[in-house]
Design a protein around this motif. Structure first.
Motif, PDB file in Angstrom:
ATOM      1  N   LEU A   1       6.990 -11.054   6.010  1.00 25.69           N
ATOM      2  CA  LEU A   1       6.038 -10.030   5.586  1.00 25.69           C
ATOM      3  C   LEU A   1       4.630 -10.566   5.746  1.00 25.69           C
ATOM      4  CD1 LEU A   1       7.831  -9.320   2.264  1.00 25.69           C
ATOM      5  CD2 LEU A   1       7.368  -7.539   3.933  1.00 25.69           C
ATOM      6  N   TYR A   2       3.767  -9.783   6.361  1.00 28.38           N
ATOM      7  CA  TYR A   2       2.338 -10.078   6.368  1.00 28.38           C
ATOM      8  C   TYR A   2       1.696  -9.042   5.462  1.00 28.38           C
ATOM      9  CZ  TYR A   2      -2.558 -10.094   7.600  1.00 28.38           C
ATOM     10  OH  TYR A   2      -3.922 -10.124   7.518  1.00 28.38           O
ATOM     11  N   ILE A   3       0.974  -9.494   4.463  1.00 25.89           N
ATOM     12  CA  ILE A   3       0.330  -8.606   3.497  1.00 25.89           C
ATOM     13  C   ILE A   3      -1.180  -8.787   3.650  1.00 25.89           C
ATOM     14  CG2 ILE A   3       0.118  -7.995   1.067  1.00 25.89           C
ATOM     15  CD1 ILE A   3       2.942  -9.393   0.736  1.00 25.89           C
ATOM     16  N   PRO A   4      -1.864  -7.766   4.215  1.00 20.64           N
ATOM     17  CA  PRO A   4      -3.308  -7.899   4.419  1.00 20.64           C
ATOM     18  C   PRO A   4      -4.055  -8.105   3.100  1.00 20.64           C
ATOM     19  CG  PRO A   4      -2.440  -6.014   5.630  1.00 20.64           C
ATOM     20  CD  PRO A   4      -1.351  -6.494   4.711  1.00 20.64           C
ATOM     21  N   GLY A   5      -5.191  -8.744   3.168  1.00 20.81           N
ATOM     22  CA  GLY A   5      -6.015  -8.943   1.984  1.00 20.81           C
ATOM     23  C   GLY A   5      -6.341  -7.619   1.303  1.00 20.81           C
TER      24      GLY A   5
ATOM     25  N   ASP B   1       0.821  -1.213   0.000  1.00 24.72           N
ATOM     26  CA  ASP B   1       0.000   0.000   0.000  1.00 24.72           C
ATOM     27  C   ASP B   1       0.854   1.262   0.000  1.00 24.72           C
ATOM     28  OD1 ASP B   1      -2.464  -1.256  -0.228  1.00 24.72           O
ATOM     29  OD2 ASP B   1      -2.728  -1.442   1.943  1.00 24.72           O
ATOM     30  N   GLY B   2       1.900   1.252  -0.828  1.00 23.15           N
ATOM     31  CA  GLY B   2       2.743   2.416  -1.018  1.00 23.15           C
ATOM     32  C   GLY B   2       3.844   2.613   0.008  1.00 23.15           C
ATOM     33  N   VAL B   3       3.912   1.766   1.024  1.00 22.39           N
ATOM     34  CA  VAL B   3       4.953   1.870   2.048  1.00 22.39           C
ATOM     35  C   VAL B   3       6.058   0.867   1.726  1.00 22.39           C
ATOM     36  CG1 VAL B   3       5.482   1.680   4.515  1.00 22.39           C
ATOM     37  CG2 VAL B   3       3.264   2.608   3.773  1.00 22.39           C
ATOM     38  N   ALA B   4       7.287   1.376   1.553  1.00 22.94           N
ATOM     39  CA  ALA B   4       8.418   0.525   1.164  1.00 22.94           C
ATOM     40  C   ALA B   4       9.053  -0.138   2.386  1.00 22.94           C
ATOM     41  CB  ALA B   4       9.457   1.349   0.430  1.00 22.94           C
ATOM     42  N   HIS B   5       9.422  -1.393   2.209  1.00 23.62           N
ATOM     43  CA  HIS B   5      10.070  -2.180   3.260  1.00 23.62           C
ATOM     44  C   HIS B   5      11.268  -2.892   2.639  1.00 23.62           C
ATOM     45  CE1 HIS B   5       6.447  -1.756   5.761  1.00 23.62           C
ATOM     46  NE2 HIS B   5       5.791  -1.937   4.626  1.00 23.62           N
ATOM     47  N   THR B   6      12.426  -2.776   3.258  1.00 22.46           N
ATOM     48  CA  THR B   6      13.594  -3.533   2.831  1.00 22.46           C
ATOM     49  C   THR B   6      13.422  -4.962   3.324  1.00 22.46           C
ATOM     50  OG1 THR B   6      14.993  -1.579   2.934  1.00 22.46           O
ATOM     51  CG2 THR B   6      16.110  -3.709   3.008  1.00 22.46           C
TER      52      THR B   6
END
Length: 140
Positions: A96-100, A84-89
């Protein structure tokens, strides 16, 4: 595959072939490959899909979203995932947990393939409808 008396089994990743995106236009944008190790069809489970994915050096798993949440566990390599537009290294050991329905994209910025395990709370990966940036709805 070896079964236990209560319906369990043991598998090895080498028993499963790598898969690639079938759509030529999508494959031109994304070089990801994957192998689903656990999920109805190849290995009988309910509400659990688990597998391995790999993005080559410089490659991308393009921006997309889907209804079920997913988990990534980075096995090797390094890169960046945007949720959702937030970058994570990301690097070896990252979870990583990626919500539905979250928009997400993953880039390999390292010097080796970015390899990760993935999991979905679905019977199969084929039932997941992926929506891509072009608005197209596809299954893998």
């Amino acid at each position: 595959m070896q079964s236990e008396n209560r319906g369990g089994y043991v598998i090895h990743e080498s028993d499963f072939p790598w898969q690639e995106l079938a759509d030529p236009a999508l494959r031109a944008q994304s070089s990801i490959r994957w192998k689903t190790l656990v999920g109805a069809g190849g290995t009988p489970t309910l509400r659990l899909t688990f597998g391995l994915a790999e993005i080559p050096v410089g490659g991308t798993w393009v921006l997309h979203h889907h209804a079920p949440p997913d988990l990534y566990f980075i096995l090797s390599g390094e890169g960046r995932t945007e949720i959702d537009g937030v970058a994570h290294t990301v690097r070896t050991g990252t979870v990583l947990y990626i919500p539905g329905n979250s928009q997400h994209v993953t880039f390999n910025s390292g010097m080796e393939p970015l390899r990760f395990a993935y999991a979905f709370p679905t019977d199969t990966i084929e039932e997941i409808e992926y929506r891509f940036a072009d608005g197209a709805l596809r299954t893998l």
